[in-house]
Design a protein around this motif. Structure first.
Motif, PDB file in Angstrom:
ATOM      1  N   ALA A   1       0.815  -1.213   0.000  1.00  0.00           N
ATOM      2  CA  ALA A   1       0.000   0.000   0.000  1.00  0.00           C
ATOM      3  C   ALA A   1       0.853   1.269   0.000  1.00  0.00           C
ATOM      4  N   PRO A   2       0.913   1.974  -1.142  1.00  0.00           N
ATOM      5  CA  PRO A   2       1.690   3.222  -1.193  1.00  0.00           C
ATOM      6  C   PRO A   2       1.032   4.332  -0.376  1.00  0.00           C
ATOM      7  N   VAL A   3       1.854   5.094   0.290  1.00  0.00           N
ATOM      8  CA  VAL A   3       1.381   6.223   1.090  1.00  0.00           C
ATOM      9  C   VAL A   3       1.122   7.429   0.190  1.00  0.00           C
ATOM     10  N   ASN A   4       0.424   8.428   0.732  1.00  0.00           N
ATOM     11  CA  ASN A   4       0.113   9.646  -0.017  1.00  0.00           C
ATOM     12  C   ASN A   4       1.366  10.277  -0.622  1.00  0.00           C
ATOM     13  N   GLU A  34       4.950  11.871  -5.369  1.00  0.00           N
ATOM     14  CA  GLU A  34       6.242  11.816  -6.061  1.00  0.00           C
ATOM     15  C   GLU A  34       6.109  11.485  -7.546  1.00  0.00           C
ATOM     16  N   LEU A  35       4.945  11.030  -7.968  1.00  0.00           N
ATOM     17  CA  LEU A  35       4.740  10.743  -9.392  1.00  0.00           C
ATOM     18  C   LEU A  35       4.794  12.051 -10.178  1.00  0.00           C
ATOM     19  N   PRO A  36       5.075  11.975 -11.481  1.00  0.00           N
ATOM     20  CA  PRO A  36       5.093  13.214 -12.273  1.00  0.00           C
ATOM     21  C   PRO A  36       3.791  13.998 -12.124  1.00  0.00           C
ATOM     22  N   THR A  82      -4.838  12.413 -13.734  1.00  0.00           N
ATOM     23  CA  THR A  82      -5.133  11.745 -15.004  1.00  0.00           C
ATOM     24  C   THR A  82      -5.669  10.344 -14.771  1.00  0.00           C
ATOM     25  N   LEU A  83      -5.041   9.598 -13.855  1.00  0.00           N
ATOM     26  CA  LEU A  83      -5.485   8.235 -13.560  1.00  0.00           C
ATOM     27  C   LEU A  83      -6.882   8.194 -12.953  1.00  0.00           C
ATOM     28  N   LEU A  84      -7.255   9.224 -12.215  1.00  0.00           N
ATOM     29  CA  LEU A  84      -8.560   9.247 -11.551  1.00  0.00           C
ATOM     30  C   LEU A  84      -9.719   9.595 -12.488  1.00  0.00           C
ATOM     31  N   LYS A  85      -9.416   9.998 -13.723  1.00  0.00           N
ATOM     32  CA  LYS A  85     -10.477  10.319 -14.674  1.00  0.00           C
ATOM     33  C   LYS A  85     -11.188   9.032 -15.088  1.00  0.00           C
ATOM     34  N   ALA A 144       6.616   3.949  -2.138  1.00  0.00           N
ATOM     35  CA  ALA A 144       6.674   4.250  -3.568  1.00  0.00           C
ATOM     36  C   ALA A 144       5.500   3.575  -4.263  1.00  0.00           C
ATOM     37  N   VAL A 145       5.109   4.151  -5.400  1.00  0.00           N
ATOM     38  CA  VAL A 145       4.087   3.541  -6.241  1.00  0.00           C
ATOM     39  C   VAL A 145       4.792   2.597  -7.204  1.00  0.00           C
TER      40      VAL A 145
END
Length: 183
Positions: free
Chosen positions: A74-77, A82-84, A90-93, A178-179
């Motif tokens: 489970a990645p933290v907030n 840290e992602l671009p 974009t992923l949440l669309k 990290a993701v």
């Protein structure tokens, strides 16, 4: 204080200390209850709000409330931050739901894998890596570096397990910093 009282007090203290060690670790200061499922605990973690929002947007809530067992890295907030720039948005669309599902399921492994199990498998491997697959079909690898457990994605990016063995009614969560990004 009599000897008998001292012995009884010491036994009680030892029993309480043992019970404390048997309890799940807290995550982000929130208690994680072993009788709750992955989703029921995740929604209480203040350091997993982005992950919870992503799981909801990907329609994976029901799956992760299922019987399992599941092992979730489970990645933290902060890992999502840290992602671009713009990646999470974009992923949440809605039109990117399939891609979001792929990213999230790249953090889930079938079975209930404790950190000790993963470490033992990595240490038993000739190259020091334990190779396994996420439910997304993506390859993951685990390696112990400097006494810490790291999970690697297919691109070689690594997430350090910062809180291990958070037991759930339907599996286990290992918090990572990290993701893990599928190819």
């Amino acid at each position: 204080m009599t000897f008998k009282t001292l012995v009884a007090s010491t036994a009680t203290a030892i029993a309480l200390a043992s019970a404390a060690f048997a309890m799940n670790p807290t995550v982000g200061g929130a208690p994680m209850l072993e009788e709750r499922n992955i989703i029921e605990n995740a929604v209480n973690s203040p350091i997993h709000t982005t992950l919870v929002a992503a799981v909801q947007a990907a329609d994976l809530v029901e799956t992760l409330q299922g019987e399992g067992p599941f092992t979730v890295f489970a990645p933290v907030n902060d890992a999502f931050a840290e992602l671009p720039a713009g990646t999470v948005e974009t992923l949440l669309k809605p039109e990117n739901k399939a891609m979001l599902q792929k990213v999230l399921t790249a953090h889930v492994v079938a079975g209930d894998w404790s950190a000790a199990d993963i470490i033992a498998a990595a240490n038993a491997s000739p190259d020091g890596f334990y190779h396994f697959n996420a439910v997304s079909g993506d390859a993951l690898s685990a390696k112990v570096v400097g006494g810490d457990l790291f999970i690697f994605d297919e691109s070689g990016n690594a997430g350090k397990v910062t809180v291990a063995d958070v037991d759930q009614s339907n599996g286990v969560i290992h918090v990572v910093n990290a993701v893990l990004v599928p190819k």
